[in-house]
Design a protein around this motif. Sequence first.
Motif, PDB file in Angstrom:
ATOM      1  N   VAL A  16       0.757  -1.169  -0.028  1.00 58.36           N
ATOM      2  CA  VAL A  16      -0.047   0.016  -0.171  1.00 58.36           C
ATOM      3  C   VAL A  16       0.751   1.216  -0.039  1.00 58.36           C
ATOM      4  N   ASP A  17       1.800   1.280   0.689  1.00 57.89           N
ATOM      5  CA  ASP A  17       2.975   2.581   0.691  1.00 57.89           C
ATOM      6  C   ASP A  17       3.339   2.702  -0.754  1.00 57.89           C
ATOM      7  N   ALA A  18       3.707   1.791  -1.533  1.00 58.88           N
ATOM      8  CA  ALA A  18       4.111   1.884  -2.911  1.00 58.88           C
ATOM      9  C   ALA A  18       3.014   2.454  -3.818  1.00 58.88           C
ATOM     10  N   ILE A  19       1.906   1.981  -3.663  1.00 55.74           N
ATOM     11  CA  ILE A  19       0.859   2.185  -4.511  1.00 55.74           C
ATOM     12  C   ILE A  19       0.458   3.786  -4.140  1.00 55.74           C
ATOM     13  N   VAL A  20       0.432   4.215  -2.748  1.00 57.28           N
ATOM     14  CA  VAL A  20       0.050   5.792  -2.456  1.00 57.28           C
ATOM     15  C   VAL A  20       1.367   6.569  -3.035  1.00 57.28           C
ATOM     16  N   ASP A  21       2.548   5.895  -2.811  1.00 56.75           N
ATOM     17  CA  ASP A  21       3.669   6.704  -3.466  1.00 56.75           C
ATOM     18  C   ASP A  21       3.532   7.068  -4.747  1.00 56.75           C
ATOM     19  N   MET A  22       3.117   6.244  -5.643  1.00 58.89           N
ATOM     20  CA  MET A  22       3.022   6.299  -6.871  1.00 58.89           C
ATOM     21  C   MET A  22       1.893   7.231  -7.317  1.00 58.89           C
ATOM     22  N   ARG A  23       0.713   6.946  -6.625  1.00 60.86           N
ATOM     23  CA  ARG A  23      -0.407   7.893  -6.682  1.00 60.86           C
ATOM     24  C   ARG A  23      -0.153   9.372  -6.351  1.00 60.86           C
ATOM     25  N   ARG A  24       0.740   9.602  -5.549  1.00 60.32           N
ATOM     26  CA  ARG A  24       1.126  10.978  -5.065  1.00 60.32           C
ATOM     27  C   ARG A  24       1.795  11.667  -6.499  1.00 60.32           C
ATOM     28  N   PHE A  25       2.261  11.067  -7.120  1.00 55.16           N
ATOM     29  CA  PHE A  25       3.294  11.611  -8.195  1.00 55.16           C
ATOM     30  C   PHE A  25       1.969  11.815  -9.415  1.00 55.16           C
ATOM     31  N   LEU A  26       1.223  10.977  -9.505  1.00 55.73           N
ATOM     32  CA  LEU A  26       0.193  11.223 -10.728  1.00 55.73           C
ATOM     33  C   LEU A  26      -0.789  12.465 -10.391  1.00 55.73           C
ATOM     34  N   THR A  27      -0.909  12.483  -8.843  1.00 57.39           N
ATOM     35  CA  THR A  27      -2.018  13.470  -8.430  1.00 57.39           C
ATOM     36  C   THR A  27      -1.491  14.827  -8.428  1.00 57.39           C
ATOM     37  N   LEU A  28      -0.224  15.039  -7.776  1.00 59.79           N
ATOM     38  CA  LEU A  28       0.455  16.112  -7.444  1.00 59.79           C
ATOM     39  C   LEU A  28       1.316  16.572  -8.627  1.00 59.79           C
ATOM     40  N   GLU A  29       1.858  15.972  -9.476  1.00 59.81           N
ATOM     41  CA  GLU A  29       2.570  16.482 -10.696  1.00 59.81           C
ATOM     42  C   GLU A  29       1.725  16.646 -11.954  1.00 59.81           C
TER      43      GLU A  29
END
Length: 659
Positions: free
Chosen positions: A344-357
């Motif tokens: 889950v940590d890995a998935i949210v880390d990747m989501r953060r890039f898609l959302t924030l960037e």
Amino acid sequence: MLDTLLPILIFAALAVAVIGAGRRVRLWRQGRPARVALLQGLAAMPRRYLVDLHHVVGRDKVMSNTHVATAGGFVAAAVLMILVHGLGLAEGVLGWLLLAASGCMFVGSLFVARRRRNPPARLSRGPWMRLPKSLMAFSLGVFAVTLPSVGLLPEGFLEGSGGWLLALVLAAVVTWGLGEMVFGMTWGGPMKHAFAGALHLAFHRRPERFGGGRSTGLKALDLDDPEAPLGVEKPADFTWNQLLGFDACVQCGRCEAMCPAFAAGQPLNPKKLIQDMVVGMAGGSDAAYAGSPYPGKPVGEHQGSPHGPIVARDGKALVDAETLWSCTTCRACVEECPMMIEHVDAIVDMRRFLTLEHGNTPNKGAEVLDNLIATDNPGGFDPGARMHWAADLELPLMADRGAAEVLLWLGDGAYDMRNQRTLRALVKVLRAAGVDFAVLGNEERDSGDVARRLGDEATFQSLAKRNIATLARYRFARIVTCDPHSFHVLGNEYGELGGDYEVRHHSTYIAELFEAGRLHFKPWKGGGVTYHDPCYLGRYNGEYEAPRNVLKALGIEVAEMERSGFRSRCCGGGGGAPITDIPGERRIPDMRMNDVRETGAELVAVGCPQCTAMLEGVVDGGAEVRDIAELVADALAEAPQATGGGATQTQRPQAVEVV
């Protein structure tokens, strides 16, 4: 002959393994820096392996015993083989111990072979199918060449033409075993997980999980550091110990078997996702992957590199965006993983890039995040309407009181007509127990849970810091809420931002009130009841007993579902999944209501507004869905009277002193 060949083979294999280890470490060190307790972690590794890891492996008793025999036998045999055949220390008990260790390993390999004869779908095949043969080759080869060392065979039995041939055969078998068991540990293949797994346990990114601890809160991004990446764009953006953790995957598929999105036919398989990260770390394609693919996505069409994008906007990449957005963040994969990998940590880390960037949040995601920024709630409702549902309840406000024993956190269920019934029931229960409580009213904002799970760390931190500033103005002993998501965020994720609170889920607090004699119930008159464990109450926070204790206090005998407790099936409502709404072959809540139907229960008790919404949304669900607070409110009875006068038998304790 073997006296000459064996030391050469053993030390050559060790030398090549050391070279491979250096190569593997270089792959991990492509990741970002991470602080670890080097010596402390290495010292703790044996206990973490023997206790914490085997606590998970032990859920399958046959495989647990198999792993103890095979892995334990291998470790002992490898060390003793170096001493006996590498250094020539065959005298005394060492040779006999080596025979025992290799024999134990062989017995374990027989069970591995039986399991691989017709493996379940969740197990990866490919190179893993040769593992039983390699285990047998190592254990049998070592056993055979040790027999002369302990006098069970004459020293000269390998002399002569026939002996030379037998010696060559034994050397070949030992070489085969050494190649898989030692060489393969650092260069790739099934045994790679042994080397990476041991170091992963030593340098785990959540060491708090060991020794019976719990660590489930997402880690905050440093938004004030312009050099810090906003999430993970490429494999090298993970921390080095996250990359190490991915490499520890044993491809057992336990995560796959428990994943609600995979079961629903959505394009997510947590095992495949971890293996894709390994592909990206080393560079290449997923063509060699030999397990279950993402539903609807064939293997061999994805590729990546350490410094290439994980999710591509155009062209091929490691992972499609919809794979990441299928996750409900239920942590079933993490709970089941014997290597304790943090999917889950890995998935949210990747989501953060898609959302924030990129602002790339699918379906209603962007609208919800805009609502949170503009109105402090995901539905975009008027912030001043948060208390309209309670106009007739005259709820005490913290702004008027300044202090209370309990701060009742309403959550954004305050805008939902269905959850308003739960909140009204909870208020009734608190008043029946004489609890000194107050609410923030319109000062309360969304906890930020959905923003954080959708990857919008900036909005989460903004909401959290404003809530923390509001809470700092008042005095209270604890926060109580009927929303496990708010319970988790307030209790486990606000602390990193400066907000440390004692938080209770309403089921836990009701159980405490009952135990203290502050609540009394009429006998249960209804039919069969089952209970659905919310992910954010159970797997995230370890609370399984309090809701059941409350139901027991009501006189209800719970008919447990097959998937209950730490293996409860997710309702599909977490992680922003209803917002991103990635299509699959079936709906997760439909599967959960099928689980309910199998118990024959007429009613399913829940403890989460999102679970209520998801399960009540099932067409022809067949069972009524009610929150625990509603059941308790309906069962309230007057306190029994003392026999000699007007005072009750149990006096309500005074409100605790707030500080």
